[in-house]
Design an enzyme around this catalytic site. Sequence first.
Site, mmCIF file in Angstrom:
data_model
loop_
_atom_site.group_PDB
_atom_site.id
_atom_site.type_symbol
_atom_site.label_atom_id
_atom_site.label_comp_id
_atom_site.label_asym_id
_atom_site.label_seq_id
_atom_site.Cartn_x
_atom_site.Cartn_y
_atom_site.Cartn_z
ATOM 1 N N ASP A 113 0.840 -1.211 0.000
ATOM 2 C CA ASP A 113 0.000 0.000 0.000
ATOM 3 C C ASP A 113 0.871 1.257 0.000
ATOM 4 O O ASP A 113 0.557 2.255 -0.651
ATOM 5 C CB ASP A 113 -0.850 0.069 1.271
ATOM 6 N N PRO A 232 -4.518 -14.248 13.211
ATOM 7 C CA PRO A 232 -5.178 -13.621 14.365
ATOM 8 C C PRO A 232 -6.175 -12.532 13.964
ATOM 9 O O PRO A 232 -7.219 -12.374 14.594
ATOM 10 C CB PRO A 232 -4.014 -13.028 15.159
ATOM 11 N N ASP A 264 -6.076 -10.770 -1.235
ATOM 12 C CA ASP A 264 -6.768 -11.656 -0.298
ATOM 13 C C ASP A 264 -8.250 -11.289 -0.269
ATOM 14 O O ASP A 264 -8.605 -10.377 0.426
ATOM 15 C CB ASP A 264 -6.134 -11.618 1.094
ATOM 16 N N GLU A 448 -11.563 2.256 -0.286
ATOM 17 C CA GLU A 448 -10.517 1.266 -0.532
ATOM 18 C C GLU A 448 -10.596 0.650 -1.922
ATOM 19 O O GLU A 448 -9.587 0.380 -2.561
ATOM 20 C CB GLU A 448 -10.658 0.174 0.534
#
Length: 483
Positions: A113, A232, A264, A448
């Site tokens: 990013d 996580p 992803d 985004e």
Amino acid sequence: MKAVFPDSKTFADCTPKLPPETILSNYEVARQRSDFNLKAFVLQNFTLPIKPASGYTSKAGQSVQEHITDLWPVLTRPASLTSKAAQQTGSLIPLPKPYVVPGGRFGEIYYWDSYFTMLGLRASGQTSQIRNMVDNFAYLIKTVGFIPNGNRTYFLGRSQPPFFSFMVNLLSELRGRRVLINYLPQLQQEYDFWMDGKDQLTAQHPVHRRVVRLAEDVYLNRYFDDKQTPRPESYREDVLLARRAKDPKLLYRHLRAGAESGWDFSSRWLRDGKRLQTIHTTDFIPVDLNSLLVHLEQTLAEAYRMKGDDAQSKKYLQLAQQRREAIQRYCWNAKSQFYFDYDFVARKPSTVYSLAAVYPLFVKIATPVQSMAVARKLEQSFLKPGGLTTTLVRTGEQWDAPNGWAPLQGLAIRGLRNYRQLPLATKIKMNWVTENLRVYKASGKMVEKYDVINTATAKGGEYPNQDGFGWTNGVLLKLLSEK
């Protein structure tokens, strides 16, 4: 698993108020009580992550450029290495210089990013902030041995697409080419991370971590993660998905490798092209990753040449050339006239058309004829009213149709310009910019990702569309600032 917070990442980003061992022993006692409330216990023992950028909207009548310029300080986090915050026991890895985060749920630096964010910082004239971010990544390479996905301890099993050589080159355009020598130790260490284990590979044992031996003297790379456990930050999602898996540990590895890819998730990685449980990311030689590594090899060659080490310079030029030839051999499909990922386990190219095919144009390793063929396919199949769609299939995953992402638009535009495919580059730019401005006008936000087909709010993935947003801001500012 109880979903105390709607987003799994929230808890992974919480900061413990007491030593973790103390909280754990208190929990073991408290949970036995009939009136035990898990959420209350969590809130009592942990500090929630701060989200200063969340809900930020533009001032009335602001142009998009003014809005983004106002957002930089909102998205900037202070250096935390020397402060009291560095002593905290949360998952955030402190950094020595200020840095820009994407926004929304993403309150930490992200590797790939950041390159696109830096393009916007350059358009805003914020050279010192670009230097800060390069220095932070150099610091991470020195301290943890590579650039993790982001500055969180739970990202320490994986990296992301290796754009560090592009960041250093960007800084060198502002501060002079000698910058390459300054960051040569970190560029070398970045390369060593991706190539770890290469010397041990044989025909019998052709794979180690991120390196794959495909034939004698032919080495290419794959996405990987050193851990085989649920992520996580997406713990619940991963555990639920793994309940239906034959080999949960292998599934976790593929999911994590998919996260290292930055895509992803996407049909690129799915065996049946549809369902996430068929993910097998580590079986692929990705065309984007290997294109980026050609650039890293070329950058190392130039840095060593400038340093006066001709032997090393020659070595990396040769490695770049070998990789370029291998990409052409394994990732170019002459019949389809397009670049694809290569499934080295099945020994055949993928059939998923994706925007990863623009990377060879971006790093200038395609031939003129190949660039024309890729451009033709982009125009025929990928170009939509709001820009380029990421793939040609709808799976409900966020890196598939109908979604478009800022970094891929930027890479495609630059790649096409490298080969003088200017009318198509301009058309993509116009469609993307128009869609960004339309959403901004309607909502006062930069987001985004965008639905480029229906020009509606983008969906898909593990979390809602986020506002902020680092790389969208960066690519748009760069495109708007062009003469």
